[in-house]
Structure formats: C-alpha cells, structure tokens
Design a protein around this motif. Structure first.
Motif, PDB file in Angstrom:
ATOM      1  N   LEU A 158     108.556  36.710  55.271  1.00  0.00           N
ATOM      2  CA  LEU A 158     108.430  36.830  53.818  1.00  0.00           C
ATOM      3  C   LEU A 158     107.604  35.692  53.222  1.00  0.00           C
ATOM      4  N   VAL A 159     107.917  34.465  53.603  1.00  0.00           N
ATOM      5  CA  VAL A 159     107.180  33.316  53.079  1.00  0.00           C
ATOM      6  C   VAL A 159     105.726  33.381  53.522  1.00  0.00           C
ATOM      7  N   GLY A 160     105.502  33.795  54.768  1.00  0.00           N
ATOM      8  CA  GLY A 160     104.139  33.909  55.274  1.00  0.00           C
ATOM      9  C   GLY A 160     103.318  34.927  54.513  1.00  0.00           C
ATOM     10  N   LEU A 161     103.918  36.068  54.201  1.00  0.00           N
ATOM     11  CA  LEU A 161     103.201  37.103  53.462  1.00  0.00           C
ATOM     12  C   LEU A 161     102.848  36.643  52.057  1.00  0.00           C
ATOM     13  N   LEU A 162     103.788  36.011  51.377  1.00  0.00           N
ATOM     14  CA  LEU A 162     103.540  35.527  50.022  1.00  0.00           C
ATOM     15  C   LEU A 162     102.474  34.435  50.012  1.00  0.00           C
ATOM     16  N   ALA A 163     102.558  33.531  50.981  1.00  0.00           N
ATOM     17  CA  ALA A 163     101.578  32.451  51.057  1.00  0.00           C
ATOM     18  C   ALA A 163     100.180  32.995  51.353  1.00  0.00           C
ATOM     19  N   ALA A 164     100.111  33.980  52.242  1.00  0.00           N
ATOM     20  CA  ALA A 164      98.813  34.582  52.573  1.00  0.00           C
ATOM     21  C   ALA A 164      98.218  35.287  51.368  1.00  0.00           C
ATOM     22  N   LYS A 165      99.067  35.965  50.594  1.00  0.00           N
ATOM     23  CA  LYS A 165      98.597  36.636  49.386  1.00  0.00           C
ATOM     24  C   LYS A 165      98.062  35.613  48.389  1.00  0.00           C
ATOM     25  N   GLY A 166      98.770  34.506  48.224  1.00  0.00           N
ATOM     26  CA  GLY A 166      98.344  33.483  47.282  1.00  0.00           C
ATOM     27  C   GLY A 166      97.079  32.766  47.698  1.00  0.00           C
ATOM     28  N   ALA A 167      96.823  32.736  49.006  1.00  0.00           N
ATOM     29  CA  ALA A 167      95.630  32.043  49.513  1.00  0.00           C
ATOM     30  C   ALA A 167      94.366  32.879  49.381  1.00  0.00           C
ATOM     31  N   MET A 168      94.510  34.159  49.076  1.00  0.00           N
ATOM     32  CA  MET A 168      93.333  35.019  48.933  1.00  0.00           C
ATOM     33  C   MET A 168      92.512  34.614  47.710  1.00  0.00           C
ATOM     34  N   ALA A 169      91.223  34.780  47.807  1.00  0.00           N
ATOM     35  CA  ALA A 169      90.329  34.437  46.705  1.00  0.00           C
ATOM     36  C   ALA A 169      90.674  35.241  45.460  1.00  0.00           C
ATOM     37  N   GLY A 170      90.845  34.549  44.355  1.00  0.00           N
ATOM     38  CA  GLY A 170      91.144  35.209  43.093  1.00  0.00           C
ATOM     39  C   GLY A 170      92.604  35.532  42.868  1.00  0.00           C
ATOM     40  N   SER A 171      93.466  35.263  43.848  1.00  0.00           N
ATOM     41  CA  SER A 171      94.891  35.568  43.702  1.00  0.00           C
ATOM     42  C   SER A 171      95.575  34.557  42.796  1.00  0.00           C
ATOM     43  N   SER A 172      96.652  34.999  42.181  1.00  0.00           N
ATOM     44  CA  SER A 172      97.421  34.115  41.312  1.00  0.00           C
ATOM     45  C   SER A 172      98.142  33.053  42.134  1.00  0.00           C
TER      46      SER A 172
END
Length: 280
Positions: A137-151
């Motif tokens: 779960l933490v990995g998925l959220l962190a990966a989403k946040g690391a994407m360009a333009g992500s919140s």
C-alpha cells in the motif's frame, strides 16, 4: 484514569515536537532529500522527530493505539499556532474556526473510543500480514506521488500510513518488553519488528518531506488524518481493540469525525492562504 492522563499528556508533548520538526522541514521543501542531508538544521528536525517518536513509544505503554493516534492531529493545530506566532500576527477567523473544530472533534472521538482491555501485541501471522500489506500500500501511494504532475498528497498519505504501521509495531515492542523483559529483544519475531520500525520510519520521513513541496498545510493535514485512521484500523483488525459499537456512539463518532475533518480542512485552507495574506 491516571494512565489515560499520562497518555494524553505525552501525546500533546509529541504533537509539539512533531509540529516544530514539520515547520523546519517545510522550510527546505524546495531541496531534494540528498540536499537536505547537507543542511544541519534539517538534521535538528530529524532529531526532534526521533524525540517525538520516543515519547510516542512511551505513550503506547499507557494507552491503546486507537486512542493515541487520533491525538496526533494536534500536530497540525500546534504547527498553525507556531506559524502565526513566528510571523507575529493574530490568528485569522478561518484559523480560529479550524482550531476550535479540530479540538472539539478530537476530544469527542477520544471520549468515544473504547478498548477490549490492555494493549495487545501482534502475532507472527499478524506481523507478516501487516508488513506485506503495508509495503504494498505504501509503495503504491509513493509511486503514484512520484509521477510527474501528481499531487504531493499521495506521498503525504503514504507517510501517514507508514507512521501508523510504525506505531503498531512500537506497541508490540513496548508491550513485549513489559511482559517478557529484555530477552524478547533477541527473538527473531522482535528483531524483524525492530527492523520494520526503522524501515517504515525512514520511509515516512522521506515521503512527508517530499510531500511539503507544494506547501505545508495540506500535506500535514492529510498525513495527520491518514495516520490515526490507519492506526485505528490496524488496532481493530490486528490488535483486538474496539471502537464505538452502539447506534448512538456510531452517530456521535461520525459527527465528531466530520467536525475534526472540517477543522483540519479549515486549518489547511488557512495556511495555504497565509502567503497571500502576508503579501497583501
């Protein structure tokens, strides 16, 4: 009752320490983690985080996880007060409303939360499940946040969950130490728990630091809402704790939760508007 008072007092102390650390960290949000490590004051913030974590671990010996974690939202309230004091200005109407709403909601939630007895510990199976689920779960959220333009709020949520898992593992460590003594430190189970505490603590620090890149208020609000929500869920699912169960208690808990959420949201909006107020 004495243990409850001690637990609450420790939680307030933890919130003050964490709020101070967050304000320092936010001042270096424009830097990368590598660049931050070269700033002495940033390390002061990390020492404060360690001190806060130490006080937090102590507090877990006096109260259940599902009671202690919601009080962590006070960090945002205290950070807002510190920020206004540092800027030598009065609190705005929106800040005052947010402060009162947050405190009222948290007080109500603290009074409604109940437990099934003394603080429990994780079993081997529960530890395995918590670690696997937490990493994913933490990995998925962190990966989403690391994407360009992500919140940045995705990483704030990842940090909140990482800290909640740390709290659950710390409670297991504290209770195990109290019941078994120092011999528990050399068991494979506890060694894994200790290593996991370190890993999730570092991850939580990195994710929250990165989340401040778009401002302090909203990420801090998200972290301090996700943290207690996740910890309460962990406490109920894994640690045998219980929350409000009667219809009246559930309704009151929902109302208090909504009031606290409204207060935190108001504080976040007020802090986001702070630079505009200062420029006016």
């Amino acid at each position: 009752m004495t243990d409850l008072i001690i637990a609450i007092a420790l939680c307030v102390a933890v919130a003050i320490v964490y709020a101070t650390a967050a304000l320092i960290q936010a001042g270096y949000a424009h830097l990368t983690i590598r660049e931050c490590t070269r700033v002495p004051l940033w390390w002061v913030a990390q020492l404060l985080n360690v001190a806060g974590a130490g006080l937090h671990v102590v507090s877990l010996g006096f109260g259940p996880l599902s009671l202690i974690q919601p009080l962590g939202v006070l960090t945002l309230v205290i950070a807002m007060v510190f920020s206004a004091t540092r800027a030598r200005r009065r609190m705005t109407r929106l800040e005052t409303i947010g402060l009162v709403s947050t405190v009222a909601g948290l007080t109500g939630l603290a009074m409604l939360i109940t437990t099934g007895g003394t603080p429990d510990t994780l079993s081997t199976g529960e530890l395995t499940g918590l670690l696997l689920g937490g990493v994913v779960l933490v990995g998925l959220l962190a990966a989403k946040g690391a994407m360009a333009g992500s919140s940045a709020l995705w990483e704030a949520a990842a940090g909140g969950i990482a800290y909640a898992i740390c709290s659950a593992l710390c409670q297991t460590f504290v209770v195990g130490l109290q019941t078994t003594g120092l011999s528990v430190l050399v068991t494979p189970f506890m060694l894994v728990a200790i290593l996991a505490i370190g890993a999730f603590a570092v991850g939580g620090t990195v994710f929250t630091q990165r989340s401040y890149r778009d401002g302090l208020a909203a990420p801090l609000a998200v972290t301090n809402l996700v943290n207690p929500a996740s910890a309460t869920g962990i406490g109920v699912v894994f640690l045998g704790e219980s929350v409000a169960t009667t219809p009246t208690e559930i309704v009151l808990a929902v109302v208090c939760g909504a009031l606290a959420a409204y207060g935190v949201t108001s504080l976040a909006k007020a802090r986001e508007a702070e630079p505009v107020l200062q420029r006016a």
